[in-house]
Design a protein around this motif. Sequence first.
Motif, PDB file in Angstrom:
ATOM      1  N   ILE A 128       0.985  -0.952  -0.029  1.00 36.87           N
ATOM      2  CA  ILE A 128       0.159  -0.759  -0.190  1.00 36.87           C
ATOM      3  C   ILE A 128       1.033   0.851   0.273  1.00 36.87           C
ATOM      4  CG2 ILE A 128      -1.529   0.987   0.935  1.00 36.87           C
ATOM      5  CD1 ILE A 128      -2.655  -1.442   2.106  1.00 36.87           C
ATOM      6  N   ALA A 129       2.156   1.419   1.052  1.00 34.47           N
ATOM      7  CA  ALA A 129       3.174   2.502   1.206  1.00 34.47           C
ATOM      8  C   ALA A 129       3.528   2.467  -0.599  1.00 34.47           C
ATOM      9  CB  ALA A 129       3.165   2.294   1.812  1.00 34.47           C
ATOM     10  N   ASP A 130       3.775   1.617  -1.173  1.00 38.97           N
ATOM     11  CA  ASP A 130       3.968   1.548  -2.434  1.00 38.97           C
ATOM     12  C   ASP A 130       3.041   2.445  -3.466  1.00 38.97           C
ATOM     13  OD1 ASP A 130       6.689   0.836  -4.841  1.00 38.97           O
ATOM     14  OD2 ASP A 130       5.765  -0.988  -5.063  1.00 38.97           O
ATOM     15  N   TRP A 131       2.035   1.676  -3.263  1.00 35.04           N
ATOM     16  CA  TRP A 131       1.227   1.578  -4.406  1.00 35.04           C
ATOM     17  C   TRP A 131       0.709   3.666  -4.337  1.00 35.04           C
ATOM     18  CZ3 TRP A 131      -4.410   1.764  -1.919  1.00 35.04           C
ATOM     19  CH2 TRP A 131      -5.090   1.849  -3.044  1.00 35.04           C
ATOM     20  N   GLY A 132       1.190   3.999  -2.606  1.00 35.25           N
ATOM     21  CA  GLY A 132       1.178   5.613  -2.277  1.00 35.25           C
ATOM     22  C   GLY A 132      -0.736   6.080  -2.235  1.00 35.25           C
ATOM     23  N   ARG A 133      -1.565   5.070  -2.617  1.00 40.07           N
ATOM     24  CA  ARG A 133      -2.770   5.845  -2.445  1.00 40.07           C
ATOM     25  C   ARG A 133      -2.629   5.841  -0.562  1.00 40.07           C
ATOM     26  NH1 ARG A 133      -6.345   4.859  -7.590  1.00 40.07           N
ATOM     27  NH2 ARG A 133      -7.825   5.530  -5.648  1.00 40.07           N
TER      28      ARG A 133
END
Length: 404
Positions: A128-133
């Motif tokens: 989720i952190a990698d995705w950014g949302r």
Amino acid sequence: MAPAPMITSAATADKVVHEIRRKQRADGPATVLGIGTANPETCMSQDEYPDYYFRVTNSEHFPHLKDRLKRICKKSGIEKRFMYVLNDEVLEAHPEFTDRNLPSLDARVEITSKAVPELAAAAATKAIADWGRPATDITHLIFSTYSAVKAPSGDRYLASLLGLRPTVSRTVLSLHGCYGGGRALQLAKELAENNRGARVLVACAEMTLIAFYGPEEGADDTMIGHALFGDGSGAVIVGADPDDAVERPLFEMAFASQTTVPNTEHLITMQHNMGGMDYHVGSGVPEIIGSNIEQCLVDAFDSIAVKAKWNDLFWAVHPGGRRILDVIQEVLGLGDGALAASRKVLREFGNMSGTTVVFVLSELRRRFEANGVEGGEWGALMAFGPGVTVETILLRIASGLKKN
Ligand SMILES: CC(C)(COP(=O)(O)OP(=O)(O)OC[C@H]1O[C@@H](n2cnc3c(N)ncnc32)[C@H](O)[C@@H]1OP(=O)(O)O)[C@@H](O)C(=O)NCCC(=O)NCCSC(=O)CC(=O)O
């Protein structure tokens, strides 16, 4: 807001429904938008494992089995594995775990039904952190595991650990074994492409605790399983039509298929029993995969009318065992580095069942970011498991990786 269309005839109704369906679907292909992986804290080198295993299972009276485990470990292509069960406290509290003849399934499920979703949450938090949302933007959750059989299932606990919205649409996949990651990604593709704006969290997690027990004369599978399997979790965010302002497209999923190899249902099996999960890995698995993989690839590329040369592709192959990779490399005539990401994951983590292919995808992405994209833009993700089942996903490098 435009006024609702008047439905005056069957033909108009067809048109309205067609238009509704068109608007419900995404325009572009499902795309990987974030990846995360996690392992338990406890880790052991493959060299040390046979001594550890025979000590904690009080099995030193089987020296020939220990020698066999040592031989398999040496040839496994694995250097270390992470396992929750490498923890004397767990085994001291549960002496029944080391003897498959004692009832232990209840205690195993009690532990894994909490620990497996928690491990999945660690990987999902990174994805989720990698995705950014925000996590609340996730619309669908697919959770794949064979290690935690209980209802409500681990997906519910995972959703609450991550703070997903109460309307998140949850699906659990169980007992798919090593093709669980491939299956979950295929399902995510269907969901993302058929629900405009969907953002699907795929979380796979496995723990060998569910099948950890001492050796038995004649049960050869116990030795092979104890030499190969490790614990891990991999999570992926999948969505179509990325918002370039906040999302970074990594791999497009251009095509996906599943093939069941006839008359092979006996080759890889799993069954929950009172003494833990029994599993069987037949000795012909590498050859069966080797003799079917090329046709799966040919059929997949034919379906999208792309001419592919195997050595021009990048490869995310499930490293079920060193010999499986060797056979695939040989039958496809691949160059030495082609399966490097799979071999590295096998070396550093072992076979983490359905989760492993997510680690391979993550390793490929790391390599592309570090070295740039070398070779062609097309790749293949392949995973195998009980059935024998072969999952094939054709991937294309997306703009977020090309920019590097
Ligand atoms: C296990 C290996 C690393 C061993 O390497 P080699 O084949 O080069 O070495 P080798 O032939 O000398 O074999 C070493 C020892 O392993 C034993 N051996 C090999 N395969 C075995 C099997 N399937 N079951 C039981 N024992 C097995 C041999 O009998 C031998 O025992 P001895 O030395 O006593 O004569 C390799 O065979 C391998 O990678 N096999 C593939 C494993 C596999 O099928 N993985 C899929 C897991 S299931 C999966 O990924 C999907 C899922 O779970 O759903």
